[in-house]
Design a protein around this motif. Structure first.
Motif, PDB file in Angstrom:
ATOM      1  N   PHE A 171       0.833  -1.202   0.000  1.00  0.00           N
ATOM      2  CA  PHE A 171       0.000   0.000   0.000  1.00  0.00           C
ATOM      3  C   PHE A 171       0.870   1.256   0.000  1.00  0.00           C
ATOM      4  N   THR A 172       1.929   1.231   0.793  1.00  0.00           N
ATOM      5  CA  THR A 172       2.864   2.367   0.838  1.00  0.00           C
ATOM      6  C   THR A 172       3.491   2.592  -0.523  1.00  0.00           C
ATOM      7  N   ARG A 173       3.900   1.516  -1.175  1.00  0.00           N
ATOM      8  CA  ARG A 173       4.505   1.614  -2.506  1.00  0.00           C
ATOM      9  C   ARG A 173       3.506   2.153  -3.522  1.00  0.00           C
ATOM     10  N   LEU A 174       2.237   1.798  -3.346  1.00  0.00           N
ATOM     11  CA  LEU A 174       1.188   2.286  -4.241  1.00  0.00           C
ATOM     12  C   LEU A 174       0.983   3.795  -4.076  1.00  0.00           C
ATOM     13  N   ILE A 175       1.083   4.285  -2.833  1.00  0.00           N
ATOM     14  CA  ILE A 175       0.826   5.695  -2.544  1.00  0.00           C
ATOM     15  C   ILE A 175       1.994   6.586  -2.955  1.00  0.00           C
ATOM     16  N   VAL A 176       3.218   6.213  -2.529  1.00  0.00           N
ATOM     17  CA  VAL A 176       4.370   7.102  -2.750  1.00  0.00           C
ATOM     18  C   VAL A 176       5.386   6.563  -3.751  1.00  0.00           C
TER      19      VAL A 176
ATOM     20  N   THR B 121       7.444   4.051  -3.414  1.00  0.00           N
ATOM     21  CA  THR B 121       8.573   3.343  -2.798  1.00  0.00           C
ATOM     22  C   THR B 121       8.197   2.942  -1.383  1.00  0.00           C
ATOM     23  N   SER B 122       8.924   1.995  -0.825  1.00  0.00           N
ATOM     24  CA  SER B 122       8.663   1.560   0.547  1.00  0.00           C
ATOM     25  C   SER B 122       9.822   1.916   1.474  1.00  0.00           C
ATOM     26  N   ILE B 123      10.800   2.670   0.951  1.00  0.00           N
ATOM     27  CA  ILE B 123      11.976   3.034   1.730  1.00  0.00           C
ATOM     28  C   ILE B 123      12.124   4.552   1.748  1.00  0.00           C
ATOM     29  N   GLY B 124      12.544   5.090   2.880  1.00  0.00           N
ATOM     30  CA  GLY B 124      12.778   6.524   2.979  1.00  0.00           C
ATOM     31  C   GLY B 124      11.765   7.239   3.845  1.00  0.00           C
ATOM     32  N   THR B 125      12.001   8.519   4.063  1.00  0.00           N
ATOM     33  CA  THR B 125      11.154   9.294   4.971  1.00  0.00           C
ATOM     34  C   THR B 125       9.729   9.458   4.446  1.00  0.00           C
TER      35      THR B 125
ATOM     36  N   ILE C 110       5.939   7.923   6.178  1.00  0.00           N
ATOM     37  CA  ILE C 110       4.808   8.758   6.591  1.00  0.00           C
ATOM     38  C   ILE C 110       3.479   8.007   6.466  1.00  0.00           C
ATOM     39  N   VAL C 111       3.359   7.157   5.446  1.00  0.00           N
ATOM     40  CA  VAL C 111       2.097   6.428   5.228  1.00  0.00           C
ATOM     41  C   VAL C 111       1.743   5.557   6.438  1.00  0.00           C
ATOM     42  N   PRO C 112       2.610   4.650   6.880  1.00  0.00           N
ATOM     43  CA  PRO C 112       2.268   3.865   8.069  1.00  0.00           C
ATOM     44  C   PRO C 112       2.186   4.712   9.338  1.00  0.00           C
TER      45      PRO C 112
ATOM     46  N   GLY D  67      13.203   3.747  11.477  1.00  0.00           N
ATOM     47  CA  GLY D  67      14.602   3.668  11.067  1.00  0.00           C
ATOM     48  C   GLY D  67      15.106   2.242  10.940  1.00  0.00           C
ATOM     49  N   ALA D  68      14.418   1.307  11.601  1.00  0.00           N
ATOM     50  CA  ALA D  68      14.834  -0.098  11.540  1.00  0.00           C
ATOM     51  C   ALA D  68      14.652  -0.696  10.160  1.00  0.00           C
ATOM     52  N   VAL D  69      13.776  -0.098   9.349  1.00  0.00           N
ATOM     53  CA  VAL D  69      13.535  -0.617   7.999  1.00  0.00           C
ATOM     54  C   VAL D  69      13.842   0.444   6.942  1.00  0.00           C
ATOM     55  N   GLY D  70      14.797   1.292   7.249  1.00  0.00           N
ATOM     56  CA  GLY D  70      15.236   2.279   6.275  1.00  0.00           C
ATOM     57  C   GLY D  70      14.351   3.487   6.146  1.00  0.00           C
ATOM     58  N   GLY D  71      13.641   3.833   7.228  1.00  0.00           N
ATOM     59  CA  GLY D  71      12.740   4.973   7.177  1.00  0.00           C
ATOM     60  C   GLY D  71      13.418   6.318   7.302  1.00  0.00           C
ATOM     61  N   GLY D  72      14.702   6.313   7.610  1.00  0.00           N
ATOM     62  CA  GLY D  72      15.425   7.568   7.783  1.00  0.00           C
ATOM     63  C   GLY D  72      15.248   8.126   9.178  1.00  0.00           C
TER      64      GLY D  72
END
Length: 217
Positions: free
Chosen positions: A77-82, A84-88, A92-94, A164-169
């Motif tokens: 769902f995050t990848r659909l919205i923005v 990508t699933s990595i980064g700041t 924001i989505v989750p 940050g544990a999954v590359g969220g920045g």
């Protein structure tokens, strides 16, 4: 191995960016859900057993999911919205889906603290349900809502650290990548101190605003 100040400052900016944007959208969602949970309950201005019975368990379920699990579970769902699933931006989505239901319960509790006599008086004056919400319910609960926003903001800061544990920045990413994985205790200490200071500052601002609002009202 010590990291540069620029990395810490950039991580701080990413954390503040995630918190502010997620807080805005999460607050909009939380206020809507919180008001709906209050006004549709039995005996209130827009009583609806159907809406309340559906919405209440949905909020409970979303609140029950640990953020780190939610973060991973909604990756498609995050990848659909923005895109990508990595980064700041992806984090924001989750964060919004995490803080929205949580904040809705805080809003619900604040609104339920409003004296029922005020609502009855508004009804007696012929106020519509929307007018009761806008001119009586929300203004009376405003001081309590300020503390609710403060609590939600602090919760978001903790969630960004987990992102940050999954590359969220953000600071959490720095603590894990540069601190934990490279055994750099100084970096971990610095990030923890910054996070603690952020929480203290936000809590102090929230407490000050709440006292001033109650004094005025």
């Amino acid at each position: 191995m010590e990291i540069g100040t620029d990395i810490i400052l950039n991580a701080l900016w990413e954390t503040l960016y995630m918190v502010s944007v997620a807080l805005f959208f999460g607050s909009v969602l939380g206020v809507f859900l919180g008001i709906t949970l209050v006004v549709t309950r039995k005996g209130h201005v827009l009583e609806s057993n159907i809406i309340f019975s559906i919405l209440n368990p949905i909020v409970n379920v979303l609140r029950s999911i640990p953020f780190i699990i939610l973060l991973v579970a909604i990756i498609p769902f995050t990848r659909l919205i923005v895109g990508t699933s990595i980064g700041t931006s992806a984090a924001i989505v989750p964060l919004v889906l995490h803080i929205g239901p949580y904040f809705s319960r805080l809003v619900e509790n604040s609104l339920l603290e409003v004296d029922e006599g005020i609502i009855e008086a508004a009804k007696a004056m012929g106020a519509t349900p929307l007018q009761i919400i806008r001119k009586f319910l929300l203004p009376e609960a405003f001081a309590s809502l300020v503390l609710s926003v403060t609590t939600a903001t602090i919760s978001l800061i903790g969630a960004t650290a987990m992102a940050g544990a999954v590359g969220g920045g953000g600071l959490g990413d720095v603590a894990i990548t540069y601190g934990y994985q490279r055994f750099d205790t100084v970096t971990i200490f610095v990030t923890v101190v910054i996070l603690v200071l952020l929480v203290q500052i936000i809590q102090s601002i929230g407490n000050t605003l709440e006292r001033k609002i109650r004094r005025v009202s």
